[in-house]
Motif scaffolding. Sequence first.
Motif, mmCIF file in Angstrom:
data_model
loop_
_atom_site.group_PDB
_atom_site.id
_atom_site.type_symbol
_atom_site.label_atom_id
_atom_site.label_comp_id
_atom_site.label_asym_id
_atom_site.label_seq_id
_atom_site.Cartn_x
_atom_site.Cartn_y
_atom_site.Cartn_z
ATOM 1 N N ASN A 297 0.795 -1.229 0.000
ATOM 2 C CA ASN A 297 0.000 0.000 0.000
ATOM 3 C C ASN A 297 0.825 1.275 0.000
ATOM 4 O O ASN A 297 0.269 2.371 0.100
ATOM 5 N N VAL A 298 2.143 1.154 -0.105
ATOM 6 C CA VAL A 298 2.987 2.343 -0.014
ATOM 7 C C VAL A 298 3.879 2.467 -1.252
ATOM 8 O O VAL A 298 4.292 1.464 -1.844
ATOM 9 N N ALA A 299 4.139 3.708 -1.652
ATOM 10 C CA ALA A 299 5.060 3.990 -2.755
ATOM 11 C C ALA A 299 6.146 4.935 -2.260
ATOM 12 O O ALA A 299 5.902 5.796 -1.401
ATOM 13 N N TYR A 300 7.340 4.769 -2.816
ATOM 14 C CA TYR A 300 8.494 5.573 -2.400
ATOM 15 C C TYR A 300 9.081 6.241 -3.637
ATOM 16 O O TYR A 300 9.438 5.573 -4.609
ATOM 17 N N ASN A 301 9.149 7.562 -3.592
ATOM 18 C CA ASN A 301 9.620 8.348 -4.723
ATOM 19 C C ASN A 301 10.859 9.142 -4.331
ATOM 20 O O ASN A 301 10.875 9.790 -3.280
ATOM 21 N N VAL A 302 11.882 9.081 -5.168
ATOM 22 C CA VAL A 302 13.110 9.831 -4.920
ATOM 23 C C VAL A 302 13.389 10.680 -6.146
ATOM 24 O O VAL A 302 13.462 10.168 -7.273
ATOM 25 N N LEU A 303 13.549 11.984 -5.936
ATOM 26 C CA LEU A 303 13.779 12.906 -7.042
ATOM 27 C C LEU A 303 14.949 13.822 -6.710
ATOM 28 O O LEU A 303 14.930 14.525 -5.689
ATOM 29 N N ASP A 304 15.989 13.807 -7.538
ATOM 30 C CA ASP A 304 17.119 14.718 -7.391
ATOM 31 C C ASP A 304 16.859 15.934 -8.271
ATOM 32 O O ASP A 304 16.601 15.805 -9.481
ATOM 33 N N VAL A 305 16.940 17.117 -7.660
ATOM 34 C CA VAL A 305 16.550 18.354 -8.328
ATOM 35 C C VAL A 305 17.752 19.283 -8.433
ATOM 36 O O VAL A 305 18.526 19.446 -7.475
ATOM 37 N N ASN A 306 17.903 19.885 -9.596
ATOM 38 C CA ASN A 306 19.013 20.820 -9.827
ATOM 39 C C ASN A 306 18.799 22.086 -9.006
ATOM 40 O O ASN A 306 17.728 22.687 -9.040
ATOM 41 N N CYS A 307 19.833 22.481 -8.253
ATOM 42 C CA CYS A 307 19.728 23.712 -7.467
ATOM 43 C C CYS A 307 20.840 24.698 -7.821
ATOM 44 O O CYS A 307 21.060 25.673 -7.108
ATOM 45 N N LYS A 308 21.502 24.475 -8.964
ATOM 46 C CA LYS A 308 22.658 25.301 -9.336
ATOM 47 C C LYS A 308 22.300 26.771 -9.463
ATOM 48 O O LYS A 308 23.048 27.652 -9.028
ATOM 49 N N ASP A 309 21.152 27.052 -10.060
ATOM 50 C CA ASP A 309 20.779 28.445 -10.297
ATOM 51 C C ASP A 309 19.792 28.972 -9.265
ATOM 52 O O ASP A 309 19.173 30.020 -9.449
ATOM 53 N N ARG A 310 19.651 28.227 -8.167
ATOM 54 C CA ARG A 310 18.733 28.643 -7.107
ATOM 55 C C ARG A 310 19.530 29.189 -5.932
ATOM 56 O O ARG A 310 20.384 28.518 -5.383
ATOM 57 N N THR A 311 19.243 30.410 -5.558
ATOM 58 C CA THR A 311 19.923 31.009 -4.405
ATOM 59 C C THR A 311 18.985 31.159 -3.214
ATOM 60 O O THR A 311 19.395 31.599 -2.151
ATOM 61 N N ASP A 312 17.736 30.786 -3.395
ATOM 62 C CA ASP A 312 16.737 30.958 -2.334
ATOM 63 C C ASP A 312 16.327 29.587 -1.807
ATOM 64 O O ASP A 312 15.482 28.910 -2.389
ATOM 65 N N VAL A 313 16.943 29.155 -0.717
ATOM 66 C CA VAL A 313 16.632 27.844 -0.159
ATOM 67 C C VAL A 313 15.185 27.756 0.308
ATOM 68 O O VAL A 313 14.580 26.689 0.325
ATOM 69 N N LEU A 314 14.594 28.892 0.653
ATOM 70 C CA LEU A 314 13.228 28.895 1.148
ATOM 71 C C LEU A 314 12.250 28.403 0.090
ATOM 72 O O LEU A 314 11.227 27.800 0.406
ATOM 73 N N SER A 315 12.561 28.620 -1.193
ATOM 74 C CA SER A 315 11.656 28.187 -2.253
ATOM 75 C C SER A 315 11.515 26.668 -2.269
ATOM 76 O O SER A 315 10.455 26.141 -2.623
ATOM 77 N N PHE A 316 12.573 25.950 -1.902
ATOM 78 C CA PHE A 316 12.489 24.500 -1.833
ATOM 79 C C PHE A 316 11.553 24.073 -0.710
ATOM 80 O O PHE A 316 10.822 23.092 -0.829
ATOM 81 N N LYS A 317 11.570 24.795 0.391
ATOM 82 C CA LYS A 317 10.658 24.484 1.490
ATOM 83 C C LYS A 317 9.212 24.736 1.073
ATOM 84 O O LYS A 317 8.309 24.003 1.466
ATOM 85 N N GLN A 318 9.001 25.777 0.273
ATOM 86 C CA GLN A 318 7.654 26.060 -0.205
ATOM 87 C C GLN A 318 7.165 24.971 -1.149
ATOM 88 O O GLN A 318 6.000 24.554 -1.099
ATOM 89 N N THR A 319 8.083 24.490 -1.993
ATOM 90 C CA THR A 319 7.739 23.377 -2.884
ATOM 91 C C THR A 319 7.425 22.131 -2.070
ATOM 92 O O THR A 319 6.465 21.406 -2.362
ATOM 93 N N GLN A 320 8.221 21.903 -1.031
ATOM 94 C CA GLN A 320 7.997 20.741 -0.178
ATOM 95 C C GLN A 320 6.616 20.800 0.469
ATOM 96 O O GLN A 320 5.919 19.787 0.559
ATOM 97 N N GLU A 321 6.208 21.980 0.917
ATOM 98 C CA GLU A 321 4.896 22.095 1.551
ATOM 99 C C GLU A 321 3.787 21.754 0.567
ATOM 100 O O GLU A 321 2.831 21.045 0.911
#
Length: 483
Positions: free
Chosen positions: A427-451
């Motif tokens: 009943n469970v699925a596990y997803n792993v996604l590696d995301v490019n952050c080279k051109d991202r200087t705002d770590v907070l945006s990743f938290k917003q995406t996570q939410e």
Amino acid sequence: MMFGAVMTRTGQLAVRQTAANTKSRIIAAAGFSSSTNMDIGSHGVDVEHGRGAWKTYGNIENYSPGKFQIQTFNKISPVGLKTFTEKHYDVRGDGEESANAHAILLRSHKLKEEEVSLTVRAIARCGAGTNNVPVTRMTELGIPVFNTPGANANAVKELILCGMFLGSRRVIDGINHMKDLGTQGLAKERVEKDKALFGGREIMGKTIAVIGLGHIGAAAARDAASLGMNVVGYDPGLSIESALKLPRDISLEDSIVSAVAKADYVSLNIPYIKGEGGTHGIIGPEVVSALKAGAVVLNFARGELVDSQAMKKFLDTEDGRYVSDFPDDLLWDHKNSILLPHLGASTEEAEDAAASMAAETIMDFLETGTIRNSVNFPETSLTNRAPDTIRFTVVTENIPGMLSHITDTFAQEDLNIVQQINKSRGNVAYNVLDVNCKDRTDVLSFKQTQEKITMLDGVLSTRIVYGMPGTGYAKNVDGDYFV
């Protein structure tokens, strides 16, 4: 100090100060420049909290920012616990305050759901069985449960061999008789005359049926063959790995009944599974009635596998033996049974190996997202993150469309996925996604995406893995976003 729904002014300052102290470490760990303008402290990016649910933090004085906190139950081998590095892990002993635990390590403790904090990402048992862990409920909560298959295999195998000898020669009866004679001062006078009371047989040339050919069963089969025994086996789920460890001349049968019908000794090495189609009482009347007269049944797997009434009938009418590593209310005083106090894995070496394996499994999962030796999550082998990437792991219900909802969210946030893995189990699925952050200087945006991802219907929990221990975890708790 336990936090309630409202924190004291002192508590608030303590948390904010923690955020300020760790800001530079978070920026460095995520691969961002220290000059990047980010108001991390005010948003609590590095400090996990539930909105209005500060009580999950326990005692703020015992919180170790920048470390994974490991909660232990029972006495865990110090050798195994040394696997956790002091730099990145805060290991709490049984009974110590650990309300912020990121993982739980235990042996025989019967774990209750209320003992699993919202911060817990994983649970590992130092041993093969997980009957003391509410696995089904943990799966519903998105928490992988790990075990340590094979860590105690040698210890249990050696006791199986011991059980064969005990069941063949009435050694224990002879020992007890000598003690009785000793109390009467008659040992030297009677020893030669009385030894005939305890005759037995040799195992060379005899046949052993090994039921279950996993780590322990394969080892027992191999060593039995080396002692000159004929080996038959049964295991409908035999893996290639275990098959390669079997003796060359083993004969594989298609049922338990056909395997035991040929055997002088029967070794049970199968897991205990409750419910319909499980293994409770699998050694019942049908199997017991197929046993040869004088057969020795060796149970170093689980007591519940054997139907005690059926076994008693066999022991009453045949010159057989039952040697078990578990208590039995019906057979405990039977003259043809030998019951041991669950000694199978009770060696220093086995406890060290199991604790070390459990610790390594937890570390792999917390640091990279890798899943191995899980009893409820799919095996997932992962390489290290590439430079300039961060890793998202998402645990979801195993329902159609979940992966597309996740990837759509990344697309909406203009985030480029460089690698993705999707696996499921039950009943469970596990997803792993590696995301490019080279051109991202705002770590907070990743938290917003996570939410946004965390609050999708069907998502159980998410993590951002970027190098800072103890951070990046989020889950949907009854409609509230917990980070």
